[in-house]
Design an enzyme around this catalytic site. Structure first.
Site, PDB file in Angstrom:
ATOM      1  N   ASP A 265     -87.333 -38.781  33.094  1.00 49.62           N
ATOM      2  CA  ASP A 265     -86.787 -39.423  32.911  1.00 49.62           C
ATOM      3  C   ASP A 265     -86.676 -40.734  33.383  1.00 49.62           C
ATOM      4  O   ASP A 265     -85.036 -41.395  32.387  1.00 49.62           O
ATOM      5  CB  ASP A 265     -85.982 -38.838  31.783  1.00 49.62           C
TER       6      ASP A 265
ATOM      7  N   GLU B 102     -91.784 -39.107  21.533  1.00 49.65           N
ATOM      8  CA  GLU B 102     -89.947 -39.340  22.722  1.00 49.65           C
ATOM      9  C   GLU B 102     -90.139 -40.864  23.396  1.00 49.65           C
ATOM     10  O   GLU B 102     -91.362 -41.335  23.673  1.00 49.65           O
ATOM     11  CB  GLU B 102     -89.972 -38.068  22.828  1.00 49.65           C
TER      12      GLU B 102
END
Length: 436
Positions: A12, A191
């Site tokens: 991420d 997402e």
């Protein structure tokens, strides 16, 4: 001192350039136990986007009010923005598969911290219409106002207005829906939002990740003239369209691929974007084909085509210049990856492509023609009734070693194409540059 791991175990990743220190920073979720002297928000820095030094963690412990609401032991997916002299780090506190989540805000007076918890930006439960993870702070160009893009499974991506002084939301509710996917077709698998404005095209670009982060993760893009949307893909479909086939909405710009058995990358996703004087870059994590348990940092050059849509290099950035590739360098044999919208393989396998000096091109058993705009660096291929527009880039061949040519773009149906020229017997050297 430079970390031997570089970007290994990064997950991420959010990129940030600090004008004051002149460092590029990566804030990420990490999966390596040896790095857990804190509880998350790992920080790395670099002067050249190639060599990264591990600095430490943004937070040393989970703030009490966050712990009380979620019971977590660490934090996920940090992202940062500078407002005035203050560095604001937004982070996620949740557990895998849970909607009991918090987005927290911590602040510091420098990009390395220490970061001090200021408050909770968003809190969700199983009764909420969205999941409070994957925060991306963004500034609206026209007004200077600040917003928070966030969200995941259970309701998609939302946009909340932030108070400029505090960095916390100043509107009730969960914000406006920007993108979502239907449960019946893909279990709402979207997402990792990231919004970035391109002043040359005049569009805000919404980058999101589709599908499972463990295997077929991929990045999709929509764009809008306004920050609040609607975000539209290359085919004119809204990113919140849940009626059309789920895998056919959003321009797909990454895919799992392999150029040499066992050395490929899969699950390229949860990206951020960086604009520099040397061009654009997309930053994401990926998993190794030979061991999908290991995630690592990927930085790839990103370009925009004449219609204003982004395309990403199939090769990792290694300091190459953005100078246009000479036409003579295009001739040769390539490994080619054709993107698939309905993914069935973790790593797409290459086909052979030959670009010939006589103006013909061969892909497998098909023969077509090619032209090259050497001033702009864009290659036009016409084959099997399709028109492909691909940007030629200086690149480094990770699998074979040495300098090479990489091609990236899409055909007239919006299907992505990557190709990497073999380096074997190549007797010309590309123009490359390594930062000092």
């Amino acid at each position: 001192m430079e970390s031997k791991e570089g970007g290994l175990f990064s997950h991420d990743p959010a990129i940030f350039y600090d004008e004051k220190s002149k460092y590029y920073y990566i804030y990420s979720t990490d999966t390596a136990p040896k790095f857990r002297e804190g509880i998350g928000g790992q920080i790395r820095r670099s002067k050249d986007l190639v060599h990264f030094e591990y600095i430490g963690t943004a937070l040393k412990e989970v703030p009490e009010e966050v712990k009380e609401l979620t019971g977590v032991r660490n934090i996920w997916a940090p992202d940062i923005i500078k407002v005035g002299d203050e560095y604001r780090l937004y982070y996620s506190a949740s557990t895998f598969g849970s909607q009991n989540s918090v987005i927290g805000l911590a602040v510091a007076d420098n990009p390395q911290g220490p970061f001090i918890h200021r408050g909770i930006a968003v809190h969700t439960t199983s009764d909420s219409p969205v999941n409070a993870i994957d925060a991306n702070p963004v500034r609206e160009e026209e007004t200077g106002e600040y917003y928070l893009a966030y969200g995941s499974f259970w309701g998609g991506i939302r946009l909340l207005h932030l108070n400029a002084k505090t960095g916390l939301p100043d509107e009730e509710g969960y914000g406006k829906v920007l993108a979502c996917r239907a449960r019946k077709s893909c279990d709402t698998a979207i997402e990792g939002p990231y919004i970035h404005y391109n002043k040359e095209t005049g569009y805000y670009y919404l980058f999101v990740s589709y599908d499972s982060l463990s295997n077929v993760y991929n990045v999709r893009v929509g764009r809008s003239r306004t920050l609040s949307g609607p975000y539209i893909d290359h085919n004119g479909r809204r990113m919140d369209d849940m009626a059309f086939p789920a895998n056919h909405v959003g321009l797909k710009i990454t895919t799992g691929y392999s150029l040499k058995k066992g050395t490929g990358f899969m699950a390229l996703g949860h990206n951020s974007v960086l604009e520099t004087d040397d061009g654009w870059f997309m930053v994401c994590h990926a998993r190794y084909e030979h061991d999908p348990r290991i995630s690592t940092l990927n930085i790839r050059r990103m370009v925009f085509d004449k219609e204003g849509w982004p395309a990403v290099s199939p090769c990792l950035y290694a300091g190459e210049s953005e100078e246009v590739v000479p036409k003579v360098m295009l001739v040769g044999s390539y490994q080619r990856i054709d993107f698939v919208l309905d993914v069935k393989r973790l790593c797409e396998q290459p086909s052979d492509m030959e670009i010939r000096a006589d103006g013909t091109v061969k892909v497998g058993d098909l023969t077509g023609s090619w032209e090259y705009d050497e001033a702009a660096g864009w290659l036009l291929i016409i084959i099997a009734g399709a028109v492909e527009r691909l940007r030629a880039l200086n690149a480094s061949h990770r699998e074979e070693g040495g300098s090479t040519v990489a091609l990236t773009g899409r055909n007239d149906a919006g299907i992505g194409v990557w190709a990497v020229k073999h380096t074997k017997n190549q007797n010309q050297v590309l123009v490359t540059r390594r930062f000092a």
